[in-house]
Design an enzyme around this catalytic site. Sequence first.
Site, short mmCIF file in Angstrom:
data_model
loop_
_atom_site.label_atom_id
_atom_site.label_comp_id
_atom_site.label_asym_id
_atom_site.label_seq_id
_atom_site.Cartn_x
_atom_site.Cartn_y
_atom_site.Cartn_z
N THR A 1 0.84 -1.20 0.00
CA THR A 1 0.00 0.00 0.00
C THR A 1 0.87 1.25 0.00
OG1 THR A 1 -1.70 -1.18 1.21
CG2 THR A 1 -1.75 1.22 1.37
N THR B 1 -0.01 -2.69 9.96
CA THR B 1 0.18 -4.12 9.66
C THR B 1 0.50 -4.88 10.92
OG1 THR B 1 1.53 -5.81 8.58
CG2 THR B 1 2.61 -3.72 8.92
N ASP C 1 2.29 -7.29 10.82
CA ASP C 1 3.64 -7.84 10.59
C ASP C 1 4.75 -6.96 11.16
OD1 ASP C 1 2.17 -9.65 9.11
OD2 ASP C 1 2.67 -8.78 7.18
N ARG D 1 3.17 -33.75 24.30
CA ARG D 1 3.34 -33.67 22.86
C ARG D 1 4.26 -32.52 22.47
NH1 ARG D 1 -3.05 -34.20 21.34
NH2 ARG D 1 -3.01 -36.39 20.74
O1 F6P Z 1 0.21 -8.66 6.03
C1 F6P Z 1 -0.69 -9.15 6.96
C2 F6P Z 1 -0.93 -10.61 6.77
O2 F6P Z 1 -1.84 -11.06 7.74
C3 F6P Z 1 0.33 -11.48 6.78
O3 F6P Z 1 0.79 -11.73 8.08
C4 F6P Z 1 -0.15 -12.70 6.04
O4 F6P Z 1 0.93 -13.37 5.43
C5 F6P Z 1 -1.08 -12.13 5.02
O5 F6P Z 1 -1.49 -10.87 5.50
C6 F6P Z 1 -2.30 -12.96 4.75
O6 F6P Z 1 -2.98 -12.40 3.68
P1 F6P Z 1 -4.47 -12.69 3.28
O7 F6P Z 1 -5.36 -12.01 4.27
O8 F6P Z 1 -4.60 -12.13 1.92
O9 F6P Z 1 -4.66 -14.18 3.34
#
Ligand code: F6P
Length: 357
Positions: free
Chosen positions: A114, A134, A136, A171
């Site tokens: 974005t 994000t 992330d 486990r």
């Molecule tokens: O960027 C945010 C995120 O949740 C990542 O952690 C993940 O890899 C991706 O988006 C998942 O994307 P989507 O929602 O398109 O499956």
Amino acid sequence: MLRIGLLTSGGDCQALNAAMRGVVKGLSANVKDLEVYGFENGYKGLIYGEFRLLTSRDFSGILTKGGTILGTSRQPFKLMRTPDENGLDKVEAMKQTYFKLNLNCLVILGGNGTQKTANLLREEGLNIIHLPKTIDNDIYGTDVTFGFQSAIDIATDAIDCIHTTAASHNRVFIVEVMGHKVGWLTLYAGIAGGADIILLPEIPYDIDKVVEAIHNRTKDGKGFTILAVAEGAISKEDAALSKKEYKAKVAEHKYPSVSYEIAEKIKEACGTEVRVAVPGHTQRGGSPCPYDRVLCTRLGSAAAKAIMDGEFGCMIGMVNGKTKRIPLGDVAGKLKMVDPDSQMIKEAKRMGISFGI
Ligand code: F6P
């Protein structure tokens, strides 16, 4: 009259509404004539002129509401210069919408992809403010992104819940954590959840070392082991492959994700029961945590100030506890990754956490 546009693009997160509320409240308390246009479903709304005029009522009661009131979609940056199926020039279409509405500024909330498009629009002459969203936490130039802390809470909860069942059954459990190509979320949730082994994309793992760490725990009388594995974790063999070779290898994989491959290898080597738990998109769901609410209120309010000051072309980030205007041209296209030599990794290692190396 001040006219601003708002859009949320890419994967959602818990605090998008809180951030938009911050921007609009920050402006409406200080600007007499304000018009706010909300574009629907990310850049799509800007391309195809799908928007609605919002009032201050739309921003009431949304501080705690997850998702995005505007909707979102993924519009890959690399395809922005490619015409759509009807031959429409997307970049020109976005500019037309912006100028037709006579906007003073467009506030764009989103992650890395974005941000690249936001920077492209800046280069095309639009007044842009970007807010770093994000789970992330991989946006370069800001210490933290919104959504990250809320996602840590959820991923940590998942690991906490796995702890009790892992202990009862003796486990090995793998909890696969989101984060795309970076390991921030896994690192924080892994430490907070007391994971024994943490595997991150930034530190390619050696499966023999992972197995050794499990054996060591067994020798110590620990009946269970918990691994926090980033969805982007990679073995040292795979990390040595070229991008093309790795893609080809992944294409013929029988595993839905890296965790299942690791699980199979552990089972073969240790003979123990291994289970995989994938919290997946729950990590992006629900209400923003209080930290994110505060962060978004501050970033939103700082964005409002930048708009009132007429300073555009920047991301509003958080640097050393202070909001900061960071030129988009300096950060777009860069990724913030976990540093394998950082203090945090060293501290975790000192605690006995294995990173599979
Ligand atoms: O960027 C945010 C995120 O949740 C990542 O952690 C993940 O890899 C991706 O988006 C998942 O994307 P989507 O929602 O398109 O499956």
